[in-house]
Structures are given as structure tokens and as C-alpha cells.
Design an enzyme around this catalytic site. Structure first.
Site, PDB file in Angstrom:
ATOM      1  N   THR A   1       0.842  -1.195   0.000  1.00  5.60           N
ATOM      2  CA  THR A   1       0.000   0.000   0.000  1.00  5.60           C
ATOM      3  C   THR A   1       0.878   1.246   0.000  1.00  5.60           C
ATOM      4  OG1 THR A   1      -1.838  -1.078   1.156  1.00  5.60           O
ATOM      5  CG2 THR A   1      -1.740   1.319   1.281  1.00  5.60           C
TER       6      THR A   1
ATOM      7  N   PHE B   1       1.134   5.132   0.832  1.00  3.59           N
ATOM      8  CA  PHE B   1       0.560   6.181   1.664  1.00  3.59           C
ATOM      9  C   PHE B   1       1.165   7.521   1.261  1.00  3.59           C
ATOM     10  CE2 PHE B   1       0.087   2.357   4.093  1.00  3.59           C
ATOM     11  CZ  PHE B   1      -1.042   2.518   4.873  1.00  3.59           C
TER      12      PHE B   1
END
Length: 303
Positions: free
Chosen positions: A181, A183
Site C-alpha cells: 500500500t 501512503f
């Protein structure tokens, strides 16, 4: 990661959406181990904490290598009036956890965020466990911990298992081993990367004019000026199907002549452009590119 002075109130904290033990919590601790990570129930609340001076930064997930973009973020960032000052990539490892006394044989269903369930879809099918969507990963772990049900498990982080006293029944059960992921770190004031001090990412949004081939012409300047566009996504706003906004990342700093020319051409064919931040490219980008080029990145687990 940026290191800027500020008041004792805001420099000590970083906000994130979710509950303690969420992947956003992990990302905040990994990127800023000296800051106190504070949980907020929604992305809006985590962003508002920075705007109100209750936190120095917000750690916000923007996209996942398996599930794609995180819903709503593209709508929130342009109007947040905050600036992207850094990016962080978190390797996501999902753990199947349940109350002490439970086992894979007793588990019939599993709770978690819809993205986490989707990232473990193949493994769950093989185990014969039914997915049950929950608000988030850590929140699902908390609910399982508060229940006496030995037939329900949660998918969350190892940190969540530690916080809520759950036992891990199966480790690293994500279907694809590259599950990562991305960010972005938001701040109240811009903290633009210095030009010429390593690779830089510039993030911006734009809306093209209602003209034939407007998008093609708007993007032409990046090609002719040799500016690499690493991300381009469209999304709808204002409840219509013709007010299309585009969210983009490019390699390079706006002070560079090639980027200046590309952005000028973009603005000529756009009704709106807005730079959300210019920040150092994460070392993960180079590492991932090198591994991919050498064929060392396994896309799926065997079996």
C-alpha cells in the site's frame, strides 16, 4: 521523511484513519517512530486533525498494488487544503486471527475490511471460510476479541493480534506477495523537495477542457518534454458523468524547465490544475523497479 520544527502540540503526533493495529497505524509507526500515532474514525477526521493543529502529519493510504485506489481519497485530497510532503510504501501482511481456543477447524467466517478480504480471496476459498465485510481490519480484530464466538476470525495485522490478545491461525495469507500500500503524508504547510537532491515526485489534479482530443493534447507536453508520468487516474465529481477530474504523478520538480513546459501545455488545455505536492520519491520505487526488471518479484503465491 520530512523533519520540520513546529509546536510541541503538533510535532508529537501523526493522525491516521482506523483503530489501533490498523495498517495505517503500522505505516505511521514505521515512517515516524518518534511521533505518537493517533487513531481517528474517518479520513476526514484524520485530515481535520492536521488542519486544526492537533497533529503534525496525517498518514493517508492512496492505493494498493492489488486492490487499486482507496475509495474517496481522490475526492478528499483536492479540497483538504493540505500538502503532500512525503510518501511511504508499506508491505501489507495479513494474519488470520481468532480468540484463544479457536482453530482453523472451528472457523466458519472471517471479518475484515473489504480490501483485505479481496486481497485474501483465493486463500479464503481454499480454507472454506466465508468473508464478512467489516469497517476496517483492526476494528474487526477488536470485535472478534470482544466476542465469545470461536467460529469467527478476523484478518488484520500482527500488531492488531498483539493489541487485542488474539492468536494467529495462519500467517501472511495474502494471495499476492507483492501486496503493498502506498501512503501519502499530509501537512498544513508545503515542504517541497529541493530540486537536484535526488528523485522527486510531483502530484497534481486537472480537468481538461470540453474539446475534441483535449486529454491527448493536454498530455502531449509531457511526452514531448521527456517527463515521465507514473500515474494517471480519472474520477467523477459533482454527481455528473462529464465533469471528469484526473489525478496524476510525474517524475520531476516544477522548477525544472521540462516540467514547467509540460505543465504550461497542460494548463492550456485544462480548465483547472492544482499541484498537491512535490516530495522525495520513496526508495521503494527504485528497489521495486530493479526487482521487477530482474524478474525477482513473485506475483502470486504458488499452489
Amino acid at each position: 521523511m520530512p523533519q520540520r520544527s513546529g509546536s510541541a502540540e503538533d510535532t508529537a503526533k501523526i493522525s491516521y484513519q482506523g483503530e489501533p493495529g490498523a495498517n495505517s497505524h503500522l505505516a505511521a509507526r514505521e515512517a515516524f517512530p518518534d511521533l505518537e500515532a493517533i487513531a481517528y474514525p474517518t479520513f476526514e477526521d484524520a485530515i481535520a486533525a492536521v488542519k486544526n493543529g492537533d497533529a503534525r502529519y496525517a498518514m493517508i493510504p492512496i492505493e494498493n498494488s492489488v486492490a487499486g485506489r482507496v475509495a474517496d481519497i481522490h475526492h478528499l485530497l483536492p479540497d483538504a487544503n493540505l500538502y503532500i510532503v512525503a510518501e511511504h510504501f508499506l508491505r501489507v501482511r495479513h494474519q488470520l486471527m481468532a480468540k484463544p481456543g479457536a482453530s482453523l477447524a472451528t472457523i466458519k467466517r472471517v471479518m475484515s475490511h473489504t480490501q483485505a478480504l479481496g486481497q485474501c480471496r483465493v486463500t479464503l476459498r481454499k480454507l472454506g471460510i466465508a468473508p464478512v465485510p467489516g469497517a476496517d481490519t483492526a476494528g474487526s480484530a477488536r470485535l472478534v476479541a470482544e466476542s465469545d464466538d470461536l467460529t469467527t476470525a478476523a484478518i488484520a495485522s500482527r500488531l492488531a493480534a498483539e493489541i487485542y490478545g488474539l492468536q494467529i491461525l495462519k500467517s501472511d495469507m495474502e494471495d499476492e506477495t507483492h501486496n503493498t500500500t502506498r501512503f501519502v503524508v499530509l501537512a498544513k504547510e508545503p515542504d517541497d523537495a529541493e530540486p537536484g537532491n535526488g528523485p522527486v515526485i510531483t502530484t497534481f489534479i486537472f480537468r481538461v477542457r470540453n474539446l475534441p482530443a483535449a486529454l491527448y493534447k493536454a498530455l502531449g507536453g509531457f511526452a514531448t518534454n521527456g517527463v515521465n508520468m507514473t500515474k494517471l487516474e480519472s474520477y467523477q465529481e459533482e454527481g455528473t458523468f462529464n465533469a471528469t477530474m484526473f489525478f496524476a504523478d510525474i517524475d520531476g520538480h516544477p522548477v525544472n524547465r521540462s516540467v514547467q513546459l509540460a505543465l504550461e501545455e497542460l494548463s492550456f488545455f485544462s480548465t483547472q490544475t492544482k499541484i498537491l505536492g512535490t516530495y522525495p520519491a520513496s526508495p521503494f520505487r527504485k528497489e521495486a523497479a530493479e526487482l521487477a526488471a530482474s524478474g525477482q518479484v513473485p506475483l502470486k503465491r504458488p499452489g
